[in-house]
Design a protein around this motif. Structure first.
Motif, mmCIF file in Angstrom:
data_model
loop_
_atom_site.group_PDB
_atom_site.id
_atom_site.type_symbol
_atom_site.label_atom_id
_atom_site.label_comp_id
_atom_site.label_asym_id
_atom_site.label_seq_id
_atom_site.Cartn_x
_atom_site.Cartn_y
_atom_site.Cartn_z
ATOM 1 N N ASP A 67 0.834 -1.209 0.000
ATOM 2 C CA ASP A 67 0.000 0.000 0.000
ATOM 3 C C ASP A 67 0.867 1.257 0.000
ATOM 4 O OD1 ASP A 67 -2.303 -1.495 -0.014
ATOM 5 O OD2 ASP A 67 -2.669 -1.315 2.145
ATOM 6 N N HIS A 68 1.911 1.247 0.825
ATOM 7 C CA HIS A 68 2.779 2.428 0.895
ATOM 8 C C HIS A 68 3.571 2.587 -0.401
ATOM 9 C CE1 HIS A 68 4.661 5.761 2.781
ATOM 10 N NE2 HIS A 68 5.864 5.209 2.856
ATOM 11 N N PHE A 69 4.033 1.488 -0.956
ATOM 12 C CA PHE A 69 4.724 1.560 -2.245
ATOM 13 C C PHE A 69 3.819 2.190 -3.305
ATOM 14 C CE2 PHE A 69 7.723 -2.303 -1.447
ATOM 15 C CZ PHE A 69 8.519 -1.504 -0.646
ATOM 16 N N HIS A 70 2.551 1.796 -3.297
ATOM 17 C CA HIS A 70 1.620 2.339 -4.289
ATOM 18 C C HIS A 70 1.453 3.846 -4.098
ATOM 19 C CE1 HIS A 70 -1.531 2.299 -7.263
ATOM 20 N NE2 HIS A 70 -2.392 2.825 -6.415
ATOM 21 N N THR A 71 1.401 4.286 -2.854
ATOM 22 C CA THR A 71 1.308 5.718 -2.568
ATOM 23 C C THR A 71 2.522 6.462 -3.118
ATOM 24 O OG1 THR A 71 0.006 5.331 -0.565
ATOM 25 C CG2 THR A 71 1.177 7.433 -0.720
ATOM 26 N N LEU A 72 3.702 5.886 -2.923
ATOM 27 C CA LEU A 72 4.922 6.516 -3.418
ATOM 28 C C LEU A 72 4.956 6.528 -4.943
ATOM 29 C CD1 LEU A 72 7.474 4.952 -0.901
ATOM 30 C CD2 LEU A 72 6.637 7.309 -0.917
ATOM 31 N N ARG A 73 4.481 5.460 -5.559
ATOM 32 C CA ARG A 73 4.450 5.415 -7.023
ATOM 33 C C ARG A 73 3.487 6.463 -7.582
ATOM 34 N NH1 ARG A 73 1.086 5.349 -10.866
ATOM 35 N NH2 ARG A 73 0.009 3.383 -10.397
ATOM 36 N N LEU A 74 2.336 6.636 -6.936
ATOM 37 C CA LEU A 74 1.389 7.659 -7.377
ATOM 38 C C LEU A 74 2.012 9.051 -7.286
ATOM 39 C CD1 LEU A 74 -1.947 6.411 -5.743
ATOM 40 C CD2 LEU A 74 -1.367 6.402 -8.180
ATOM 41 N N ALA A 75 2.748 9.294 -6.196
ATOM 42 C CA ALA A 75 3.405 10.594 -6.035
ATOM 43 C C ALA A 75 4.465 10.801 -7.112
ATOM 44 C CB ALA A 75 4.022 10.696 -4.643
ATOM 45 N N LEU A 76 5.206 9.745 -7.439
ATOM 46 C CA LEU A 76 6.211 9.837 -8.494
ATOM 47 C C LEU A 76 5.556 10.120 -9.845
ATOM 48 C CD1 LEU A 76 9.071 9.560 -9.596
ATOM 49 C CD2 LEU A 76 8.768 7.071 -9.597
ATOM 50 N N SER A 77 4.453 9.458 -10.125
ATOM 51 C CA SER A 77 3.734 9.698 -11.381
ATOM 52 C C SER A 77 3.279 11.147 -11.484
ATOM 53 C CB SER A 77 2.526 8.763 -11.487
ATOM 54 O OG SER A 77 2.919 7.416 -11.540
ATOM 55 N N SER A 78 2.783 11.685 -10.385
ATOM 56 C CA SER A 78 2.325 13.077 -10.384
ATOM 57 C C SER A 78 3.487 14.031 -10.641
ATOM 58 C CB SER A 78 1.655 13.411 -9.044
ATOM 59 O OG SER A 78 0.490 12.640 -8.859
ATOM 60 N N TRP A 79 4.634 13.746 -10.046
ATOM 61 C CA TRP A 79 5.813 14.594 -10.256
ATOM 62 C C TRP A 79 6.246 14.569 -11.720
ATOM 63 C CZ3 TRP A 79 10.800 13.267 -11.848
ATOM 64 C CH2 TRP A 79 11.754 14.291 -11.745
ATOM 65 N N VAL A 80 6.247 13.394 -12.326
ATOM 66 C CA VAL A 80 6.642 13.291 -13.733
ATOM 67 C C VAL A 80 5.698 14.105 -14.612
ATOM 68 C CG1 VAL A 80 6.842 11.703 -15.691
ATOM 69 C CG2 VAL A 80 7.825 11.077 -13.483
ATOM 70 N N ARG A 81 4.408 14.029 -14.339
ATOM 71 C CA ARG A 81 3.448 14.804 -15.138
ATOM 72 C C ARG A 81 3.669 16.306 -14.970
ATOM 73 N NH1 ARG A 81 -0.134 10.634 -13.464
ATOM 74 N NH2 ARG A 81 -0.841 11.886 -11.692
ATOM 75 N N ARG A 82 4.026 16.741 -13.764
ATOM 76 C CA ARG A 82 4.199 18.169 -13.498
ATOM 77 C C ARG A 82 5.531 18.710 -13.993
ATOM 78 N NH1 ARG A 82 3.031 16.612 -8.315
ATOM 79 N NH2 ARG A 82 5.162 17.207 -7.735
ATOM 80 N N GLU A 83 6.596 17.951 -13.747
ATOM 81 C CA GLU A 83 7.942 18.501 -13.879
ATOM 82 C C GLU A 83 8.715 18.013 -15.101
ATOM 83 O OE1 GLU A 83 8.935 20.811 -11.878
ATOM 84 O OE2 GLU A 83 7.293 20.679 -10.428
ATOM 85 N N CYS A 84 8.254 16.980 -15.745
ATOM 86 C CA CYS A 84 9.039 16.367 -16.814
ATOM 87 C C CYS A 84 8.456 16.652 -18.193
ATOM 88 C CB CYS A 84 9.137 14.854 -16.597
ATOM 89 S SG CYS A 84 10.071 14.403 -15.111
ATOM 90 N N PHE A 85 9.306 16.505 -19.184
ATOM 91 C CA PHE A 85 8.892 16.595 -20.580
ATOM 92 C C PHE A 85 9.289 15.293 -21.258
ATOM 93 C CE2 PHE A 85 10.257 17.543 -24.999
ATOM 94 C CZ PHE A 85 9.005 17.836 -25.533
#
Length: 528
Positions: A70-88
């Motif tokens: 469950d915690h891993f999934h939370t961290l993965r969701l946060a990483l996905s959000s960062w990629v959408r915001r900060e990456c090209f």
């Protein structure tokens, strides 16, 4: 096969079980504490944030904890959000080769290994890796195929800085081989393997051509001396702030901090090319004398990895000489110490200016410098000697350090590379490539856990019933992987009731073997 009861005079295995059991509980408690107290850091899921959770991968393999997933999934969701915001196009517009790959290293391949059906996680990795070999037309070229080097230390999907001050080849560029190999393991796309072999061979050749492994190279493949680093003002690129002046292992330390030996191990397993073994050996050999250094975690890790991956026992007599220098017993009481001034203390590898220091607490309130070897060194000693005292001391050290750290330090989610957090104690700081007090012994001793193209594999698996592949809480398993596919495994029932379980070797034709152990009984399973 040998079935026996642990004699009253032979208390080491019983103690080993007790410390392991305590460590297992501490890991559960740390997870609960972290979920409550460690919010997303300043990068909101990006950079190295998820890497603070590395120790829980081994905990998941041991316990099968749904809370960990469950915690891993939370961290993965946060990483996905960062990629959408900060990456090209799946990667930062521009970033240095140290921090740029970090969001996609260590945590993400391990996560995919335990949750292979998470297609969003797979896409995160592949979207970042597809730029390595200039495979996306709309993104600037990263790699120079004429010279087999990266164009710069600063690389991104919008900009590659080809200015003179950043045009050097560093240990950090090994991180892109990690990305490519992790992608190949998932996708089996030949371009990732071909590129990894090509660049990996060049890096191996450059390492083998140097009398002493340098801090960095120029883009012509020429090693730069310490004098040249001083003259050109390249201390930041050379990671000089992580090395005490005069540290002759500085170049090796840089390679360990980017997992170079694991790259060579992966490439050797995939190709059998001896150049990868030769390059790994060149890195590992000077590290043997560091086994008595209490902070040598990444050095001991690659020594152990080298022995089993490359099936090379030629260093064993030298390792045994170092084992004979170990203190006769573990410290009576540990003390966690943070000096006022942040600076690199000592030579060798595994050092950061801000890292936690350890000592032995004395009755008068003073503290002696610690002499107890790292948990990874103790695990290596057990691997060589079959003496459970080293496994016992490793588990004792791990649980004691984690317990102290959990009482007084912050979790480290905001900056997993830091040296003074709970995660830094458990899985090492940013120079340790995932090896700390917990990861130096927990999965390795219990399941024979090892790295394979970024994912964690284990030598054995254990279950109590179908669909429940984890170690029962009352069972201690101690795994030793020998040479030529030989192994020795000790099972011990440390609980209060009779225990039934099954075990088998992973990735082989072996079938499940049912085992019944009475209270206090042990079984040694070996094919030696």
């Amino acid at each position: 096969m040998e079935l026996r009861t642990i004699a009253d005079s032979d208390d080491l295995v019983r103690q080993c079980y007790a410390y392991y059991s305590d460590l297992r509980q501490e890991m559960d408690q740390w997870l609960k504490q972290s979920v409550r107290l460690d919010p997303p850091g300043p990068n909101q899921g990006g950079e190295d944030e998820a890497n603070y959770a590395l120790a829980w991968f081994e905990h998941y393999l041991v316990t099968g904890s749904a809370d960990v997933l469950d915690h891993f999934h939370t961290l993965r969701l946060a990483l996905s959000s960062w990629v959408r915001r900060e990456c090209f196009h799946g990667y930062e517009p521009v970033a240095e080769a140290h921090h740029g790959p970090e969001p996609f290293l260590l945590f993400l391949p391990r996560y995919i290994g335990v949750v292979p059906d998470d297609q969003e996680a797979v896409s995160l990795l592949l979207d970042a890796a597809e730029h390595i070999g200039n495979w996306v037309d709309s993104v600037p070229d990263w790699y120079d195929y004429n010279r087999d080097v990266f164009y710069s230390f600063f690389i991104g999907t919008r900009e590659v800085r080809r200015d003179e001050k950043n045009s050097y080849e560093l240990a950090e560029h090994f991180r892109f081989i990690h990305l490519a190999l992790a992608s190949y393991k998932i996708l089996a796309d030949q371009r990732y393997l071909d590129w990894s072999m090509r660049y990996g061979r060049k890096r191996a050749e450059r390492i083998l051509s140097c009398p002493e492994i340098p801090l960095l190279w120029d883009l012509g493949g020429n090693a730069l001396s310490s004098t040249q680093v001083d003259q050109l003002g390249l201390h930041s690129l050379a990671n000089s702030h992580h090395h005490r002046s005069g540290n002759r292992l500085g170049g090796i330390e840089n390679l360990l901090a980017s997992g170079a030996v694991y790259v060579f191990g992966d490439l050797y397993r995939l190709s059998g090319d001896p150049i990868f073994k030769q390059a790994a050996r060149r890195i590992v050999e000077p590290l043997i004398p560091t086994l008595t250094d209490p902070y040598n975690d990444p050095g001991a890790a690659v020594i152990s990895y080298y022995r089993t991956t490359f099936q090379d026992s030629s260093f064993d007599s030298s390792i045994e000489v170092q084992i004979e220098k170990f203190p006769d017993s573990a410290p009576g009481q540990l003390a966690l110490v943070f000096p006022e001034r942040r600076q690199i203390r000592g030579f060798g590898v595994g050092k950061r200016a801000d890292m936690a220091m350890w000592g032995e607490w004395l009755g008068d309130g003073s503290v002696n410098p610690i002499r107890e070897p790292s948990t990874m060194t103790l695990s290596l000693a057990y691997e060589l000697t079959d003496n459970p005292v080293y496994a016992m001391r490793a588990f004792k050290s791990a649980v004691t350090r984690l317990s102290i750290a959990r009482r007084v330090l912050r979790g480290g989610r905001e900056h997993a590379d830091m040296g003074g957090a709970v995660c830094s104690v458990a899985a090492g700081h940013g120079r340790n490539w995932g090896t700390g007090a917990v990861t130096g012994c927990y999965g390795k001793l219990l399941l024979g856990v090892y790295l394979d193209q970024g994912q964690l594999n284990s030598v054995i698996e254990i279950r109590q019933s179908i669909g429940k592949e984890f170690i029962p809480p009352q069972l201690l398993s101690l795994v030793q992987l020998k040479f030529q596919q030989k192994y020795r495994i000790l099972f011990y029932n440390g609980g209060n009731t009779e225990l039934n379980f099954a075990w088998r070797l992973v990735n082989s034709s072996s079938s499940w073997e049912e085992v019944d152990l009475s209270v206090g009984e042990s079984l040694i399973r070996s094919n030696q």
